[in-house]
Design a protein around this motif. Structure first.
Motif, mmCIF file in Angstrom:
data_model
loop_
_atom_site.group_PDB
_atom_site.id
_atom_site.type_symbol
_atom_site.label_atom_id
_atom_site.label_comp_id
_atom_site.label_asym_id
_atom_site.label_seq_id
_atom_site.Cartn_x
_atom_site.Cartn_y
_atom_site.Cartn_z
ATOM 1 N N MET A 62 -17.159 -1.045 28.133
ATOM 2 C CA MET A 62 -16.605 0.196 27.595
ATOM 3 C C MET A 62 -17.218 0.547 26.247
ATOM 4 O O MET A 62 -17.590 1.686 25.993
ATOM 5 N N SER A 102 -27.703 -0.141 34.738
ATOM 6 C CA SER A 102 -28.227 0.932 33.890
ATOM 7 C C SER A 102 -29.662 0.631 33.489
ATOM 8 O O SER A 102 -30.540 1.491 33.525
ATOM 9 N N TYR A 109 -21.354 7.852 22.623
ATOM 10 C CA TYR A 109 -20.741 9.080 22.112
ATOM 11 C C TYR A 109 -20.622 9.056 20.603
ATOM 12 O O TYR A 109 -20.841 10.054 19.928
ATOM 13 N N ASN A 143 -27.459 6.133 31.273
ATOM 14 C CA ASN A 143 -26.115 5.906 30.781
ATOM 15 C C ASN A 143 -25.078 6.494 31.725
ATOM 16 O O ASN A 143 -23.960 6.014 31.790
ATOM 17 N N ALA A 144 -25.454 7.541 32.455
ATOM 18 C CA ALA A 144 -24.511 8.130 33.415
ATOM 19 C C ALA A 144 -24.093 7.061 34.420
ATOM 20 O O ALA A 144 -22.909 6.903 34.729
ATOM 21 N N SER A 154 -10.832 -1.647 23.164
ATOM 22 C CA SER A 154 -11.014 -1.639 24.616
ATOM 23 C C SER A 154 -10.178 -2.743 25.265
ATOM 24 O O SER A 154 -9.526 -2.516 26.285
ATOM 25 N N HIS A 159 -21.167 1.346 26.706
ATOM 26 C CA HIS A 159 -21.625 2.463 27.529
ATOM 27 C C HIS A 159 -20.809 3.727 27.367
ATOM 28 O O HIS A 159 -21.251 4.798 27.745
ATOM 29 N N ILE A 160 -19.607 3.619 26.821
ATOM 30 C CA ILE A 160 -18.821 4.843 26.637
ATOM 31 C C ILE A 160 -18.649 5.154 25.154
ATOM 32 O O ILE A 160 -19.038 6.212 24.676
ATOM 33 N N THR A 181 -18.735 1.480 34.759
ATOM 34 C CA THR A 181 -17.647 1.030 33.900
ATOM 35 C C THR A 181 -16.308 1.550 34.419
ATOM 36 O O THR A 181 -15.325 0.811 34.499
ATOM 37 N N LEU A 182 -16.288 2.819 34.793
ATOM 38 C CA LEU A 182 -15.045 3.399 35.311
ATOM 39 C C LEU A 182 -14.604 2.659 36.576
ATOM 40 O O LEU A 182 -13.438 2.287 36.714
ATOM 41 N N ILE A 184 -21.727 4.555 32.811
ATOM 42 C CA ILE A 184 -20.360 5.058 32.668
ATOM 43 C C ILE A 184 -19.648 4.999 34.010
ATOM 44 O O ILE A 184 -18.501 4.551 34.116
ATOM 45 N N CYS A 185 -20.351 5.418 35.031
ATOM 46 C CA CYS A 185 -19.784 5.431 36.378
ATOM 47 C C CYS A 185 -19.334 4.024 36.782
ATOM 48 O O CYS A 185 -18.230 3.819 37.283
#
Lengths: 114, 141, 890
Positions: free
Chosen positions: C352, C109, C360, C116-117, C386, C355-356, C123-124, C120-121
């Motif tokens: 998590m 990132s 938010y 951040n997109a 988490s 970044h998530i 992290t998933l 997140i990607c």
């Protein structure tokens, strides 16, 4: 792609130009070693792919393969150790390596030399 | 009256002011001139040198070119501007021996110019010459 | 045979021991007395062994029993990475440290414009590929319990219960030690130390079984080799495609796995630890895998047909009645599984929450960031939740999949999953043209193909209907998961790795070439790719609108009160402000952002400072974009003028170079004239007094002596001057040979002080800093001492206080050591203070003995040492600051 030793070129610029070609030369060869080591590892580890496999008439013995792989492995570790040792030595000596005429480090000027 | 006159203009009056910021050089010149029968006053600062010389009314001034506070040439110009000092013999010492400096010094009104390092005899000769010349001029007046 | 209860007791005792070790290590680190061994490269090397999980411990033998030597590639891959550390891992670790990276998602990132997109990607992807892996560890612990339970019919063993409690215990351990301190850069000493201990246990256990098998059962090396040849795996039977693929996947996973990144980069205390690890970790891998083939061969021979080869390691000692050995093996397996799970959960939870959850949460309460809410608490809670969630997922996966799949398969599936990060990672480190869009597109396509062609089929029945597997979706044959585009002859792993990584790399490169990076991306790209050239970079905050109080309040909430205070105090000292808060200079904002990003991730930290600094209306990105556009317009208009200006340019260049030549010539004249003056002055005294001594007779002895002394003094002065001039000329022409070595600052200072003040009747009172000087430097000690001697001598000469005092204080920042020499004299006039470092400038000519070259030499020396020397007017006198960089070695 950038040259992996770009940082060294930079350091060289700071330390000083000209002379000590020998020093630069040694350092370049050291970096060559760093780059060649994994390449050597890959080549050695790909050699078994050329051996005849189990389905063939005369397969290589497992014990021979086993010994080969572990000897290569140990060799790579030893070379890596050697490289580590070389850069440590180099870090200590690269600036004082003899370059023809020995230059005594100039003594700091003392205010009270009497 | 006679006595006073004699004192003021006598060729025997030998008073020198030495302006030099290096203490060792000062000491050497003082030693030499004192032995030669001179009365030596020394001074190390450039800024107040003009005033000191004016009040001392010496027969001769020995001046360093590079002085702290004020440049030696500047002092010479100030002295030459002053009426009573126009004939005062000034011996300038300098550690910078370039021709350029010599010309500038002569332009400013220095009587004689001497480059460091000098021999003791040179200094003594120069001082005696200058003093004799000055007395000559004074006598001819 | 040990009863199950005894086993559980041993297990609990072992966990208690780990808790104890972790706790003690944590406390020692907190009190700043972490001993040498805790920071030693050995601990670092051992902690890397979390690469060897339960899969290694139990599964490797199973793997070998099924496919022969192919298992070795899993260890040979990392070996190749480690031995190429000089141009690979070293750069990764340097970037991680200089950017205060907290996870691999954070790294990518940050590299790709703090997107951040992307974070997140990643992290998933990390969660999806790690979950089966965690399930695998739970399974290995449970299986080993089961083998003991089978031998002990009295126990009421329940598989489901065991898994549940194991998962809970591991979650508790990870939460307790992984989320104690918030700043992920403060590192988890406790966990790392415990992991290192576990590394030793598992190595000892496997070696013990190996030795037992080779010398206890088979009867020596020769006999073992013969038994290997005689067994079912007696012939070389490796598929070239799989051999190469697994070698590559293992190498890729070694750097991409979140848990490996955690121990290798985030927990790295000192970059130089890589030196030891570069050969010691491959050695560890060699040792831990050395006996795998013998164990497999002997197991196939000794154990009854149908025994699970994945449990040979444990089954052989039990079969042979070696209870103590079996217990050791059990602990080894337990160690492998627990250490992996704990570190993986920690690393994933950091990703998590940073970044998530945090972005938010911040967006949700964006208007109230500095007014309400304790961010520190939110981050901690987010991390704990988490960890719990990750363990929950692992447990769920285990229950749903029902266990059973061969361990090695799942391991390779996970490897292929995280390897999808490799193109973006390598591209980010070595290719400035890599862009965020390229990374995002590449990772996405690789991830999708991996899920479709490898993960879903591996999960077994039900998830992908059989007809999709056989005929392809909607009957489209060339979309069959394991035979994409008709490539049906390949092994599933090879097939999936080829398509996913191939298209990943291709798309990454293509999109990167076609897209245009944002300004921040370009800056970050330059910082990453050329990390060795500039560890601090131009990216910065432009607004000084930020209120220092607001920043302070916010930092307190995130860093904690005392740490924030310390950070701000440090900054205030740096700025030289007395009392109050430091000015929000761009440099300060940048440092603060880095500090915060270690706690809450780069993107969130950027957003938070943005809110305070610019009311989030003007972001740096915007400013950069504006600057960019302006530059483009300028470029356009300048093109129009180019032709007319070119001529003028040439003329100007000529004029310039002519002027420069004249200037250089004038400088040379002035210098020679100065030198001549400085040489003539002592010569004059020498000549005059030597003539006096020669010519004058009958001189008093005292006078004679005094004059001789003057001559001696002046000749020394002459020598000194010549030395200085030569020294300066050598330094200025860069022909100086530095004798770099490791020295302790205190020693250099002591030496300088002694040299400078020996033989002086009333030496200046020097106040030193004691312990703070105990810093190791890699520099030229003689040259540094020369600078110190000069400064101390100057203080001795020029300090005009009644009781002269020289205070030497040492300040330590991350990259620099500042040594301040503050005296209590009246200081230097403002006009002169700008000239002190010039050649032949004397501060006060009336009491000078030198030629005025000392400080000029100091300045040159410091330049050679990559440091600085500065002069500050200080309230109590003059202050010379010598700054030395800390990291110099290589």
């Amino acid at each position: 792609m950038t040259a992996p030793d770009s940082d060294l070129i930079h350091a060289e610029g700071r330390i000083g130009p000209s002379f000590v070609n020998q020093r630069t030369y040694r350092r370049r060869r050291l970096m060559d070693m760093a780059r060649l080591l994994p390449l050597l590892g890959i080549v050695l580890l790909m050699i078994p792919l050329l051996w005849s496999a189990a389905d063939d008439a005369d397969p290589v013995n497992m014990s021979d393969a086993f010994v080969y792989i572990y000897v290569v492995w140990g060799g790579l570790i030893a070379l890596s150790l050697l490289f580590t040792w070389a850069i440590r030595r180099w870090a200590q000596h690269w600036t004082t390596e003899p370059t023809g005429k020995p230059e005594t480090p100039s003594v700091p000027h003392h205010p009270s030399e009497l | 009256m006679w006595e006073q006159f004699r004192e003021g203009l006598s060729p025997m009056s030998r008073h020198v002011v030495l302006v030099e910021d290096e203490p060792n050089i000062t000491e050497a010149i003082r030693f030499l001139l004192t032995r030669d029968g001179w009365e030596v006053d020394t001074h190390a600062d450039g800024a107040s040198a003009t005033a000191v010389i004016q009040s001392a009314q010496p027969d001769l001034v020995i001046l360093d070119l590079m002085l702290p506070g004020k440049d030696g040439l500047e002092i010479v110009r100030e002295l030459r501007d002053c009426e009573t000092m126009q004939a005062l013999p000034i011996l300038m010492l300098t550690a910078r021996g370039q021709m350029k400096d010599r010309e500038r010094a002569e332009k400013a009104g220095v009587t004689r110019f001497m480059t460091k390092p000098f021999s003791n005899r040179e200094v003594l000769t120069a001082v005696r010459d200058l003093h004799a010349q000055a007395n000559q001029i004074e006598a001819n007046r | 045979m040990a009863s199950l209860n005894a086993l559980i007791l041993v297990c609990l005792l072992y966990v208690a021991l780990l808790f104890g070790v972790a706790f003690l290590a944590d406390r020692a680190a907190l009190q700043g007395r972490s001993g040498k061994w805790m920071k030693s490269p050995l601990i670092y090397t051992l902690s890397l062994s979390i690469y060897c999980t339960g899969w290694t411990f139990y599964g490797a033998v199973g793997y070998a029993a099924r496919s022969g030597l192919e298992f070795a590639t899993i260890y040979l891959g990392p070996t190749l990475i480690m031995i190429s550390w000089w141009w690979g891992l070293r750069k990764l670790v340097r970037v991680g440290r200089s950017q205060r990276i907290t996870s691999i998602a954070d790294l990518l990132s940050a590299r790709y414009g703090k997107s951040n997109a992307l974070a997140i990607c990643i992290t998933l992807l990390a969660v999806v590929s790690t979950t089966p892996y965690i399930a695998l560890q739970l399974q290995s612990i449970t299986l080993s319990f089961e083998i003991f339970a089978d031998a002990d019919p009295t126990s009421g063993f329940s598989e489901q219960n065991t898994v549940f409690w194991v998962a809970c215990g591991l979650a508790a351990f990870a939460i307790l030690f992984g989320t104690r301190n918030l700043n992920a850069n403060e590192r988890h000493h406790g966990v790392v130390t415990a992991v290192a201990l576990e590394a030793v246990v598992k190595l000892v256990a496997l070696l013990a079984v190996g030795i037992f098998v080779v010398w206890g059962i088979a009867g020596g090396v020769e006999a073992t080799l013969a038994q290997i040849d005689a067994s079912a795996i007696g012939a070389w039977q490796v598929m070239p495609g799989r051999w190469t693929t697994t070698l590559f996947l293992a190498a890729a996973a070694f750097i991409c796995l979140p848990r490996m990144f955690q121990v290798m980069v985030v927990e790295n205390v000192d970059e130089r630890h890589l030196k030891l690890a570069s050969w010691a970790f491959p050695l560890y891998l060699l040792l831990i895998s050395l006996f795998v083939v013998p164990i497999a061969a002997v197991g196939l021979h000794v154990l009854p047909d149908g025994a699970n080869p994945d449990l040979f390691v444990l089954a052989i000692p039990m079969h042979q009645g070696q209870d103590a050995l079996a217990m050791l093996v059990f602990l080894g397996g337990f160690s492998s599984a627990t250490s992996m799970v704990i570190v993986a959960a920690m690393a994933l939870s950091t990703m998590m929450s940073n970044h998530i959850v945090m972005p938010y949460w911040l967006r949700y309460r964006s208007s109230r960031v500095s007014v309400s809410g304790d961010v520190r608490n939110v981050v901690l809670i987010a991390r704990r939740l988490s960890i719990a969630a990750i363990m929950g997922l692992g447990y769920l996966y285990y229950v749903l999949s029902g266990g059973g799949t061969a361990l090695a398969t799942i391991g390779l599936v996970a490897f292929a999953g995280v390897s999808q990060l490799l193109p973006a990672l390598v591209g980010g480190l070595f290719w400035r043209g890599a862009t965020r869009n390229g990374a995002l597109a590449g990772i996405t396509i690789g991830f999708v193909i991996w899920v479709y062609s490898l993960l879903l089929p591996a999960l077994g029945d039900g998830l992908l209907p059989a007809d999709v597997m056989e005929q392809g979706p909607w009957g489209v044959g060339w979309l069959r998961p394991q035979a994409l585009f008709g490539l049906h002859s390949l092994d599933p792993i090879v097939h999936a790795a080829f398509w996913s990584l191939g298209s990943n790399t291709l798309i990454f490169c293509l999109v990167s070439l076609m897209s245009f990076p944002s300004p921040i991306e370009r800056l970050q790209g330059a910082q990453f790719v050329h990390v060795f050239e500039h560890s601090t970079g131009p990216r910065g905050w432009t607004g000084s609108v930020a209120q220092a109080e607001d920043l302070m309040v916010m930092s307190q909430r995130i860093l904690g009160a005392s740490e924030a205070q310390a950070f701000f105090d440090d900054e205030r000292n740096r700025q030289g402000v007395r009392g109050g808060l430091p000015e929000p200079t761009p440099g300060f904002l940048e440092r603060l952002e880095r500090e915060l990003s270690a706690s809450i991730g780069a993107a969130a930290a950027h957003a938070m400072i943005g809110q305070i600094v610019g009311g989030s209306s003007v972001s740096v990105e915007d400013l950069m974009a504006v600057a960019d556009e302006t530059a483009q317009i300028l470029e356009y208009s300048s093109k129009l003028e180019t032709q007319s200006t070119e001529l003028a340019d040439t003329a100007r260049q000529l004029r310039d170079s002519n002027e420069k030549l004249t200037q250089i010539s004038a400088q040379k004249d002035a210098f020679l004239s100065q030198v001549s003056h400085e040489l003539r002055t002592p010569m004059t005294s020498i000549r005059a007094f030597s003539e006096i001594l020669r010519d004058v007779e009958q001189m008093q002895e005292a006078d004679q002596k005094r004059y001789a002394a003057i001559i001696h003094d002046e000749s020394l002065r002459l020598t000194r001057l010549l030395d200085d001039i030569l020294d300066l000329s050598v330094l200025e022409h860069g022909q100086v040979q530095l004798n770099l070595r490791s020295v302790v600052l205190a020693d250099v200072l002591t030496r300088a002080q002694a040299t400078a003040l020996t033989g002086i009747a009333q030496p200046i009172d020097v106040k030193r800093d004691g312990d703070r000087e105990e810093i190791k430097l890699f520099t030229d000690a003689d040259r540094l001492a020369q600078v110190f001697i000069n400064i101390i001598t100057n203080a001795q000469k020029y300090c005009d206080a009644e009781k002269p005092v020289l205070k030497i204080s040492v300040m330590h920042t991350t990259d620099w050591i500042h040594i301040d020499f503050i005296d209590n004299g009246k200081g230097i006039d403002k006009e002169q203070s700008q000239l002190v470092f010039e050649k032949f400038s004397r501060i006060r000519p009336e009491n000078a003995g030198g030629a005025g070259l000392g400080l000029a030499i100091c300045r040159e020396v410091m330049q050679r040492l990559n440091g600085e020397i500065e002069y500050f007017a200080h309230t109590t006198g003059s202050c010379f600051r010598v700054s030395v960089p800390i990291h110099q070695e290589i």
